[in-house]
Write a protein that holds these residues in place. Structure first.
Motif, short mmCIF file in Angstrom:
data_model
loop_
_atom_site.label_atom_id
_atom_site.label_comp_id
_atom_site.label_asym_id
_atom_site.label_seq_id
_atom_site.Cartn_x
_atom_site.Cartn_y
_atom_site.Cartn_z
N UNK A 228 0.82 -1.20 0.00
CA UNK A 228 0.00 0.00 0.00
C UNK A 228 0.86 1.26 0.00
N UNK A 229 2.01 1.22 0.68
CA UNK A 229 2.91 2.37 0.67
C UNK A 229 3.47 2.62 -0.73
N UNK A 230 3.86 1.56 -1.43
CA UNK A 230 4.34 1.72 -2.81
C UNK A 230 3.23 2.27 -3.71
N UNK A 231 2.01 1.80 -3.50
CA UNK A 231 0.88 2.31 -4.28
C UNK A 231 0.64 3.79 -4.00
N UNK A 232 0.76 4.17 -2.74
CA UNK A 232 0.58 5.58 -2.37
C UNK A 232 1.65 6.46 -3.02
N UNK A 233 2.91 6.01 -3.00
CA UNK A 233 4.01 6.78 -3.59
C UNK A 233 3.79 6.95 -5.09
N UNK A 234 3.36 5.88 -5.75
CA UNK A 234 3.13 5.95 -7.19
C UNK A 234 2.00 6.91 -7.52
N UNK A 235 0.90 6.84 -6.79
CA UNK A 235 -0.24 7.73 -7.05
C UNK A 235 0.13 9.19 -6.77
N UNK A 236 0.88 9.42 -5.73
CA UNK A 236 1.26 10.80 -5.40
C UNK A 236 2.16 11.39 -6.48
N UNK A 237 3.14 10.61 -6.94
CA UNK A 237 4.04 11.10 -7.99
C UNK A 237 3.29 11.37 -9.29
N UNK A 238 2.36 10.48 -9.64
CA UNK A 238 1.61 10.67 -10.88
C UNK A 238 0.68 11.88 -10.79
N UNK A 239 0.11 12.13 -9.62
CA UNK A 239 -0.77 13.29 -9.47
C UNK A 239 0.01 14.59 -9.60
N UNK A 240 1.29 14.58 -9.22
CA UNK A 240 2.11 15.79 -9.32
C UNK A 240 2.48 16.09 -10.77
N UNK A 241 2.83 15.04 -11.52
CA UNK A 241 3.36 15.23 -12.87
C UNK A 241 2.38 14.81 -13.97
N UNK A 242 1.13 14.60 -13.64
CA UNK A 242 0.19 14.11 -14.67
C UNK A 242 0.00 15.11 -15.79
N UNK A 243 0.11 16.41 -15.50
CA UNK A 243 -0.08 17.41 -16.54
C UNK A 243 0.97 17.29 -17.64
N UNK A 244 2.18 16.85 -17.28
CA UNK A 244 3.23 16.67 -18.30
C UNK A 244 2.86 15.57 -19.28
N UNK A 245 2.15 14.55 -18.82
CA UNK A 245 1.80 13.43 -19.67
C UNK A 245 0.51 13.69 -20.46
N UNK A 246 -0.40 14.45 -19.89
CA UNK A 246 -1.66 14.72 -20.58
C UNK A 246 -1.41 15.50 -21.86
N UNK A 247 -0.39 16.36 -21.87
CA UNK A 247 -0.14 17.21 -23.03
C UNK A 247 0.36 16.43 -24.24
N UNK A 248 1.28 15.48 -24.02
CA UNK A 248 1.84 14.83 -25.18
C UNK A 248 2.26 13.39 -25.01
N UNK A 249 2.02 12.82 -23.85
CA UNK A 249 2.47 11.45 -23.58
C UNK A 249 1.35 10.65 -22.91
N UNK A 250 0.20 10.60 -23.54
CA UNK A 250 -0.94 9.91 -22.96
C UNK A 250 -0.71 8.41 -22.89
N UNK A 251 0.04 7.87 -23.85
CA UNK A 251 0.30 6.42 -23.83
C UNK A 251 1.07 6.04 -22.58
N UNK A 252 2.11 6.81 -22.23
CA UNK A 252 2.88 6.53 -21.02
C UNK A 252 2.02 6.69 -19.77
N UNK A 253 1.13 7.68 -19.79
CA UNK A 253 0.24 7.91 -18.65
C UNK A 253 -0.64 6.70 -18.40
N UNK A 254 -1.23 6.15 -19.46
CA UNK A 254 -2.12 4.99 -19.30
C UNK A 254 -1.34 3.72 -18.99
#
Length: 329
Positions: A163-189
């Motif tokens: 659960x701690x690893x899952x929390x770290x992953x979700x937190x990091x993705x929420x911080x940098x998700x805007x970088x992926x939404x613009x041009x890297x949607x495949x990596x985001x998914x």
């Protein structure tokens, strides 16, 4: 003397040529010969000497010319058919620079190369994951040696680290998700599907395993009846599902909006237990509890799928509206 020196230099050259031909992985060592064969005849020997990395006297250069004249046709037949594209022949004598490799091969974002920045799996994630695997190995040994209570402690700690690893992953993705939404949607998914849903699946499975281990400890260490221990574990699982359904829909939807592997794991586990233990002729309390919990889990999963689909459509509409307003402005 001169003839002997020429033979010696020719032997040295043949040795160097053989080393160059077969060094490295596969046929990479022969690519330096292609630009040599494409040069005018007088320059081939000098280029070959340069490629071999040595300075030989004029007699060796003459030997090179003789050697190339002898090997020219076989080398062309052996090497040139391996090149399917002419552009590859032209560029095979030039090593790509670091910058051209990065621009041509690696995907980049606003922060740099995608595989480095943004840091979606930071160092704490790997520390927790290494600890998780260590606890997994320790649990295997403790369970095999029938140290039930220490095995329960290790398995519970393993679940918490997941659960701690899952929390770290979700937190990091929420911080940098805007970088992926613009041009890297495949990596985001890919992060959402493979990493986060994979961790959610693993965490749910270890949670169920912890509850089973807890029931075993109650039965064999603390002399609790089988019926009571099973009821306690199933009650904890039901409470876990209700609490998680409430949290993911009303508090953590921003982070876990696409985590969908939790309920299928519970459905599979309960379906297996019901298939093994349920009987219409002698229906016990826990058998009925398992069937009811299975039905409720299926209902919750269907509702969750509907909520995720509806909210995803809303997000797409909001993004399209924002893009349209930005284009008009």
């Amino acid at each position: 003397m001169c003839h002997r020196s020429s033979l010696l230099n020719s032997a040295v050259l043949c040795h160097l040529l053989t080393v160059r031909l077969f060094e490295g992985v596969g046929c990479k060592g022969v690519w330096f010969l292609v630009p040599v064969l494409r040069l005018p005849a007088p320059d081939r020997a000098a280029r070959l000497v340069w490629c071999c990395g040595c300075c030989l006297p004029d007699a060796a250069v003459a030997a090179c010319q003789m050697l190339l004249q002898t090997l020219e046709l076989p080398l062309k037949k052996a090497i040139l058919p391996m090149l399917n594209q002419p552009a590859r022949i032209v560029n095979c004598g030039r090593r790509k620079s670091k910058s051209s490799f990065s621009e041509d091969t690696l995907k980049r974002s606003e922060l740099g190369c995608v595989y480095i920045k943004p840091d979606l799996l930071p160092i704490p994630f790997y520390v927790v994951w290494i600890l998780n695997n260590g606890l997994n190995v320790g649990w295997l040994f403790l369970w095999d040696w029938e140290y039930l209570l220490p095995a329960l402690v290790f398995l519970a700690a393993l679940t918490l680290t997941t659960y701690a690893a899952l929390f770290i992953s979700h937190r990091a993705l929420s911080i940098y998700s805007s970088c992926f939404v613009k041009g890297h949607k495949a990596e985001l998914w890919l992060i959402r599907i493979l990493v986060q849903n994979g961790l959610a699946l693993y965490a749910t499975w270890t949670t169920i395993a912890t509850l089973l281990n807890f029931a075993v400890v109650l039965i064999y260490k603390w002399n609790v009846s089988n019926e009571t221990a099973t009821t306690a574990s199933l009650s904890i699982l039901a409470l876990y599902l209700v609490i998680w359904f409430y949290l993911e829909n009303f508090f953590f939807d921003k982070y876990v909006c696409y985590n969908l592997t939790i309920y299928p794991v519970v459905i599979i586990a309960l379906a297996g237990s019901a298939h093994k233990n349920f009987s219409l002729s002698s229906s016990k309390t826990n058998s009925i509890f398992i069937v009811v919990l299975l039905a409720v889990t299926c209902l919750i999963f269907a509702v969750r799928l509907g909520i995720v689909t509806w909210r995803h459509c809303k997000r797409l509409e909001a993004a399209e509206t924002l893009d349209a307003s930005g284009t008009v402005a």
